[in-house]
Design a protein around this motif. Structure first.
Motif, PDB file in Angstrom:
ATOM      1  N   UNK A   1       0.890  -1.230   0.097  1.00 53.91           N
ATOM      2  CA  UNK A   1       0.177  -0.108   0.149  1.00 53.91           C
ATOM      3  C   UNK A   1       0.787   1.156   0.010  1.00 53.91           C
ATOM      4  N   UNK A   2       0.410   2.154  -0.807  1.00 53.07           N
ATOM      5  CA  UNK A   2       1.246   3.641  -0.656  1.00 53.07           C
ATOM      6  C   UNK A   2       0.831   4.282   0.580  1.00 53.07           C
ATOM      7  N   UNK A   3       1.881   5.242   0.910  1.00 54.80           N
ATOM      8  CA  UNK A   3       1.835   5.644   2.147  1.00 54.80           C
ATOM      9  C   UNK A   3       0.794   6.619   1.882  1.00 54.80           C
ATOM     10  N   UNK A   4       0.107   6.762   3.137  1.00 59.03           N
ATOM     11  CA  UNK A   4      -1.141   7.633   3.474  1.00 59.03           C
ATOM     12  C   UNK A   4      -2.445   7.100   2.816  1.00 59.03           C
ATOM     13  N   UNK A   5      -2.359   5.884   2.276  1.00 57.20           N
ATOM     14  CA  UNK A   5      -3.678   5.065   1.727  1.00 57.20           C
ATOM     15  C   UNK A   5      -4.400   4.407   3.017  1.00 57.20           C
ATOM     16  N   UNK A   6      -5.417   3.726   2.790  1.00 53.93           N
ATOM     17  CA  UNK A   6      -6.050   3.406   4.026  1.00 53.93           C
ATOM     18  C   UNK A   6      -5.592   2.567   4.938  1.00 53.93           C
ATOM     19  N   UNK A   7      -5.001   1.469   4.322  1.00 53.99           N
ATOM     20  CA  UNK A   7      -4.343   0.479   5.179  1.00 53.99           C
ATOM     21  C   UNK A   7      -3.275   1.182   6.144  1.00 53.99           C
ATOM     22  N   UNK A   8      -2.090   1.593   5.656  1.00 55.75           N
ATOM     23  CA  UNK A   8      -1.336   2.191   6.510  1.00 55.75           C
ATOM     24  C   UNK A   8      -1.766   3.295   7.370  1.00 55.75           C
ATOM     25  N   UNK A   9      -2.740   4.076   7.017  1.00 56.67           N
ATOM     26  CA  UNK A   9      -3.287   5.268   7.682  1.00 56.67           C
ATOM     27  C   UNK A   9      -3.962   4.495   9.018  1.00 56.67           C
ATOM     28  N   UNK A  10      -4.823   3.548   8.546  1.00 59.31           N
ATOM     29  CA  UNK A  10      -5.232   2.872   9.913  1.00 59.31           C
ATOM     30  C   UNK A  10      -4.288   2.394  10.858  1.00 59.31           C
ATOM     31  N   UNK A  11      -3.158   2.174  10.482  1.00 59.91           N
ATOM     32  CA  UNK A  11      -2.291   1.610  11.463  1.00 59.91           C
ATOM     33  C   UNK A  11      -1.312   2.907  11.956  1.00 59.91           C
ATOM     34  N   UNK A  12      -1.563   3.936  11.616  1.00 60.11           N
ATOM     35  CA  UNK A  12      -1.018   5.118  12.048  1.00 60.11           C
ATOM     36  C   UNK A  12       0.106   5.782  11.150  1.00 60.11           C
ATOM     37  N   UNK A  13       0.229   5.347  10.085  1.00 57.03           N
ATOM     38  CA  UNK A  13       1.267   5.994   9.053  1.00 57.03           C
ATOM     39  C   UNK A  13       0.530   6.697   8.047  1.00 57.03           C
ATOM     40  N   UNK A  14       0.703   7.998   8.086  1.00 55.99           N
ATOM     41  CA  UNK A  14      -0.042   8.788   7.001  1.00 55.99           C
ATOM     42  C   UNK A  14       0.819   9.372   5.846  1.00 55.99           C
ATOM     43  N   UNK A  15       2.195   9.377   6.315  1.00 49.36           N
ATOM     44  CA  UNK A  15       3.148   9.903   5.324  1.00 49.36           C
ATOM     45  C   UNK A  15       4.565   9.496   5.725  1.00 49.36           C
ATOM     46  N   UNK A  16       5.683   9.753   4.869  1.00 49.22           N
ATOM     47  CA  UNK A  16       6.904   9.355   5.100  1.00 49.22           C
ATOM     48  C   UNK A  16       7.755  10.547   5.237  1.00 49.22           C
ATOM     49  N   UNK A  17       8.705  10.700   6.428  1.00 49.88           N
ATOM     50  CA  UNK A  17       9.421  11.658   6.742  1.00 49.88           C
ATOM     51  C   UNK A  17      10.865  11.556   6.494  1.00 49.88           C
ATOM     52  N   UNK A  18      11.725  12.652   6.447  1.00 50.35           N
ATOM     53  CA  UNK A  18      13.052  12.473   6.071  1.00 50.35           C
ATOM     54  C   UNK A  18      13.936  11.634   7.447  1.00 50.35           C
ATOM     55  N   UNK A  19      14.659  10.771   6.696  1.00 53.15           N
ATOM     56  CA  UNK A  19      15.569  10.090   7.717  1.00 53.15           C
ATOM     57  C   UNK A  19      16.752  11.050   8.476  1.00 53.15           C
ATOM     58  N   UNK A  20      16.995  11.060   9.433  1.00 51.32           N
ATOM     59  CA  UNK A  20      18.175  11.922  10.064  1.00 51.32           C
ATOM     60  C   UNK A  20      19.176  11.065  10.454  1.00 51.32           C
ATOM     61  N   UNK A  21      20.298  11.713  10.290  1.00 46.90           N
ATOM     62  CA  UNK A  21      21.710  10.604  10.624  1.00 46.90           C
ATOM     63  C   UNK A  21      22.397  11.748  11.566  1.00 46.90           C
ATOM     64  N   UNK A  22      23.482  10.981  12.292  1.00 52.56           N
ATOM     65  CA  UNK A  22      24.656  11.590  12.873  1.00 52.56           C
ATOM     66  C   UNK A  22      25.865  10.660  12.403  1.00 52.56           C
ATOM     67  N   UNK A  23      26.873  11.202  12.087  1.00 48.02           N
ATOM     68  CA  UNK A  23      27.932  10.259  11.711  1.00 48.02           C
ATOM     69  C   UNK A  23      29.166  10.820  12.347  1.00 48.02           C
ATOM     70  N   UNK A  24      29.865   9.950  13.217  1.00 46.34           N
ATOM     71  CA  UNK A  24      31.023  10.066  13.982  1.00 46.34           C
ATOM     72  C   UNK A  24      32.083   9.137  13.440  1.00 46.34           C
ATOM     73  N   UNK A  25      33.532   9.784  13.048  1.00 45.24           N
ATOM     74  CA  UNK A  25      34.439   8.913  12.632  1.00 45.24           C
ATOM     75  C   UNK A  25      35.663   9.450  13.248  1.00 45.24           C
ATOM     76  N   UNK A  26      36.552   8.311  13.581  1.00 43.57           N
ATOM     77  CA  UNK A  26      37.987   8.601  14.141  1.00 43.57           C
ATOM     78  C   UNK A  26      39.105   7.694  13.658  1.00 43.57           C
ATOM     79  N   UNK A  27      39.951   8.305  13.140  1.00 45.56           N
ATOM     80  CA  UNK A  27      40.991   7.166  12.310  1.00 45.56           C
ATOM     81  C   UNK A  27      42.468   7.714  12.478  1.00 45.56           C
ATOM     82  N   UNK A  28      43.506   6.845  12.023  1.00 44.92           N
ATOM     83  CA  UNK A  28      44.746   7.082  11.939  1.00 44.92           C
ATOM     84  C   UNK A  28      45.430   6.684  10.755  1.00 44.92           C
ATOM     85  N   UNK A  29      46.527   7.355  10.379  1.00 47.19           N
ATOM     86  CA  UNK A  29      47.357   7.016   9.114  1.00 47.19           C
ATOM     87  C   UNK A  29      48.798   6.674   9.628  1.00 47.19           C
ATOM     88  N   UNK A  30      49.191   5.581   9.523  1.00 48.51           N
ATOM     89  CA  UNK A  30      50.732   5.525  10.061  1.00 48.51           C
ATOM     90  C   UNK A  30      51.577   4.976   8.797  1.00 48.51           C
TER      91      UNK A  30
END
Length: 847
Positions: free
Chosen positions: A570-599
């Protein structure tokens, strides 16, 4: 004076200069521009001897086009997997569309969380994605195999979050494919090969040439063609037939478990011509790929699926996949003055994906005929059983991107200038679902809203639509579009001679899913001439793709008890997902941490190690199929499911928050041995994804928002440990490469009894295995190359020389039971496949 231009990200390195032969930087205070000592992450036309750019602030792998072809593989995805341990290219069998495309992932994330560029410009994604039961389910990534390897100068893999530079999709990193710009030389190859099982044979050929045009301009052309027969590791089954009782081995192998018959044709170009004081450039290509896949064998006595008057012994439905890609980029770049450069461009890309069904049946056609003609003979039923092949539908996606980029230097009264890049992007995307022909989806030729009793058993209703791939219905067909715009700023400087700091920020707005401001701080500190620390902190995002927000289709999926049932997405916002509380899709948010060494341990030995942590909120998943019983707590959901006419349905949602963390290690050793060049490279990746929390709407159980099946693919569907150990030796006209590939274990619920739910008394051992496991393994590849003349060389490659495969299915495996003992191996979450040993012979020519 001498200026050292050290780049911390791909923004400056390839955003303006990737299709150029040189990059220049100057300080404003310089009275004249002297020769620049330019340190670059990667520039076309330069072969980088060290596979990792050890002078950058973030980890970047650089693989030359020549190195990619040494593996003996003909597909780019397989070659990258053998070279970059954090890159995974899972094999999936008997899953709609997976016979042609495979999920390409970086650092254990989804295919659409890695951004792919060509010559520094955004590449379009696929129109289709893997469905339930596959690695990368619901993620429309870039089809890596649509790019001909002979066209590639090199590939750069940025293993760090880069959304602040490139925007949506760059959560795991960036893969940039650099096209050749060589002239006055023609090179090509002819390769043939197969497997030691005697199947999978075929050939491929490639041709690349280039010409000088205008003054200092060029055009480079590439052609590649592949034609390979499929493989089959299925066995004789005990499903029975009109002449063989069920439980008795069949006379022949009737199922198929293996690679599809495939064909590939591609033409690419890369060009540049001077225009006044600037450079006009263009590149692009066309590719067409086909693959003849299959579904599960339909047994002779399956009332809902077979018409015995047509297929008295059952049948194997076939799915003919075809993908077509078109792309074209044009731009103008040059100097604004001695200190500033510009690049303006437009890129168009399109993917078309179509399904044709063969050797199939719409059982409801014969069922409706018999319902209306109860005295019909077997011959009458066979004559009115409907078509056995036809068009099942298709998908379309196109993308138009405009970029304007400016980069240069600003004198800040310091020993080093401030290097600045800024720009803007506008993108327009369109998505379309194309309906199949009537017979592919209808309930009988009248396309009734009611099912009909099967011709075999009046107590069982005949299935509607083609077997294996029911056609896309007109009510699922449609189109969607959106646009986005972005602006970014990227600056860096040497605070001291030892300390490099870079800052980037990007604002992006999508017309259908919102906006976000993300940033990145990166740094490198040279403790000594041989040792440096590097790291980055960034935020990122990914907008839901149109393929996710607008997709809807009916498919056949394996449900409880091992029964194939009609399913609906079912498409986002159609009756089946809406009945289960999902009316739309939102942005994914991320945090990225990296630490490295070059030898740089010695002149011969270098080591890079990079640890990373990626936190993703509101991660989008394609949920598992839900039956009426599973949503019985919600009457509105039950009604919406019944309205679809399907037995089970699923939908996309921002269902999960996750953390992925790991370590990348690369050790290189270069020396001379017996008057030859000897290189050893150890590259390894440890990677783990954990589910932090489930975003279940109020009143919705967590196991509905994200069930154990989806959890298993996210956390255990890809190897948590990967490593390659490569020995590379060249002397005079000889070259040899030996590579050991280690793949960690994968373990998913799909095709395990935790998913299928077979009663224990059906198992000869009294119980079925809960999960489907692919054991860890080491595969050994070997390649020999001999330069016959200046213009001709010959190579032989043997991959997986010890014929390593997953453990064969036992009597306590659910997949063994539901395939009537036909399948030998698991078919999901397979990082190294089950074809066994493959070999190839190749002739390369240059003139």
């Amino acid at each position: 004076m001498t200026t050292k231009f050290r780049l911390h990200s791909l923004t400056l390195a390839i955003g303006l200069a990737l299709t150029s032969n040189t990059i220049y930087a100057a300080e404003n205070t310089a009275p004249e521009v002297a020769d620049a000592d330019v340190e670059k992450i990667a520039v076309l036309g330069t072969r980088v001897s060290n596979r990792t750019a050890t002078d950058s602030a973030v980890p970047v792998d650089i693989i030359s086009g020549e190195s990619l072809t040494k593996s003996g593989f003909t597909e780019l995805g397989q070659s990258l997997q053998a070279t970059v341990p954090s890159f995974n290219f899972s094999r999936t069998q008997v899953s709609d569309g997976s016979d042609l495309f495979r999920p390409a992932t970086l650092r254990g994330l989804q295919p659409d969380q890695t951004l792919v560029l060509i010559n520094g410009k955004r590449r379009h994604t696929q129109a289709i994605f893997g469905l339930n039961g596959t690695v990368g389910a619901g993620a429309a990534g870039t089809d890596m195999n649509a790019i001909p390897m002979i066209a590639l100068q090199d590939v750069q893999v940025l293993r760090d979050g880069a959304a602040a530079q490139y925007g949506s999709d760059a959560i795991a990193g960036v893969i940039n494919l650099s096209l050749k710009n060589t002239t006055d030389v023609t090179e090509g190859y002819l390769q043939t090969g197969g497997t030691t099982e005697g199947d999978g044979d075929g050939y491929s050929l490639g041709l690349n040439t280039g010409f000088d045009i205008a003054d200092d301009g060029f055009i480079n052309l590439s052609l590649e063609y592949r034609d390979y027969n499929g493989t089959n590791r299925a066995q004789k089954d005990i499903g029975g037939s009109s002449s063989i009782a069920p439980g008795t081995l069949s006379d022949s192998v009737r199922w198929k478990q293996g690679n599809a018959d495939s064909e590939f044709t591609s033409v690419f170009f890369n060009a540049m011509a001077p225009l006044a004081e600037h450079e006009l450039y263009a590149f692009g290509g066309y590719s067409n790929r086909t693959a003849l896949g299959n579904g599960f064998f339909r047994n002779f006595n399956e009332s809902a699926k077979n018409v015995p008057q047509l297929y008295p012994d059952g049948f194997l439905p076939l799915i003919d996949n075809e993908a077509q890609d078109v792309s074209i980029a044009m731009g103008l770049r040059g100097d604004l003055n001695d200190d500033w450069q510009f690049d303006v461009s437009g890129v168009y890309g399109e993917n078309r994906y179509d399904f044709d069904s063969r050797n199939t049946i719409n059982a409801s056609y014969a069922a409706e005929y018999l319902y209306n003609n109860p005295s019909a003979t077997d011959a009458d039923i066979a004559a009115n059983a409907g078509p056995t092949s036809g068009y099942s539908g298709g998908f379309r996606f196109d993308q138009l991107t405009f970029n304007a980029d400016i980069a240069g230097v600003v004198d800040i009264g310091h020993s080093d200038s401030l290097y600045v890049a800024f720009g803007a992007e506008y993108r327009q995307e369109n998505y379309e679902i194309v309906a199949g022909e009537l017979a592919s989806y209808a309930c009988g030729p009248s396309n009734s809203s009611n099912a009909f009793p099967s011709v075999m058993d009046p107590a069982v209703y005949a299935g509607c639509g083609f077997q294996a791939y029911p056609g896309l219905r007109p009510d699922a067909a449609g189109s969607a579009d959106r646009h986005s715009y972005a602006v970014y700023l990227d600056v860096e400087t040497q605070v001291t001679d030892e300390w490099l700091v870079g800052v980037a920020a990007r604002y992006e707005d999508f017309s259908d899913s919102g906006d976000d401001l993300v940033g990145k701080l990166s740094s490198r500190y040279d403790v000594s001439d041989s040792f440096a620390l590097r790291g980055a902190v960034s935020t990122g995002f990914r907008a839901p793709s149109l393929q996710q927000s607008a997709y809807t289709a009916y498919t056949s999926n394996l449900g409880p008890g091992g029964v194939l049932s009609q399913s609906f997405t079912a498409t986002a916002g159609s009756p089946f997902p809406s009945a289960l509380g999902v009316d739309s899709l939102e942005l994914e948010k991320s945090k990225n941490f990296s630490l490295g060494a070059v030898f740089d341990v010695t002149d011969e030995v270098s080591v890079t190690v990079d640890a990373y942590k990626i936190e993703i909120e509101d991660r989008i998943t394609l949920g598992s199929l839900l039956s009426e019983d599973q949503v019985s707590f919600n009457p509105a959901a039950v009604a919406a499911l019944n309205e679809t006419g399907a037995v089970q349905a699923n939908y996309f949602s921002n269902s999960v928050n996750s953390t992925t963390q790991g370590v990348d290690l690369i050790v290189t050793y270069k020396t001379e041995l017996y008057q030859g060049d000897f290189d050893i490279t150890l590259a390894g990746n440890i990677n783990e994804t954990e589910i932090d929390s489930v975003n279940a709407p109020e009143g919705i159980p967590e196991n509905v928002a994200l069930d154990d099946l989806q959890r298993s693919f996210l956390t255990d569907g890809q190897p948590q440990e990967r490593a390659t150990l490569t020995f590379d030796y060249s002397k005079n006209d000889w070259h040899a490469l030996l590579r050991a590939n280690y793949f960690g274990e994968t373990d998913v619920i799909y095709f395990g009894n935790d998913h299928i739910g077979l009663p224990g008394f059906l198992s000869p051992t009294g119980s079925f295995e809960p999960t489907s496991t692919v054991e860890s393994a080491v595969l050994i590849d070997l390649n020999f190359d001999y330069q016959l003349t200046d213009a001709l060389s010959f190579s032989i490659a043997v991959n997986n020389i010890f014929d390593v495969r997953p453990d064969e299915l036992g009597e306590d495996e659910a997949l063994d039971f539901i395939t009537n003992q036909a399948f030998q191996y698991p078919v999901r979450a397979l990082p190294y496949g089950f074809d066994g040993t493959t070999y190839s012979a190749k002739v390369n020519f240059t003139f």
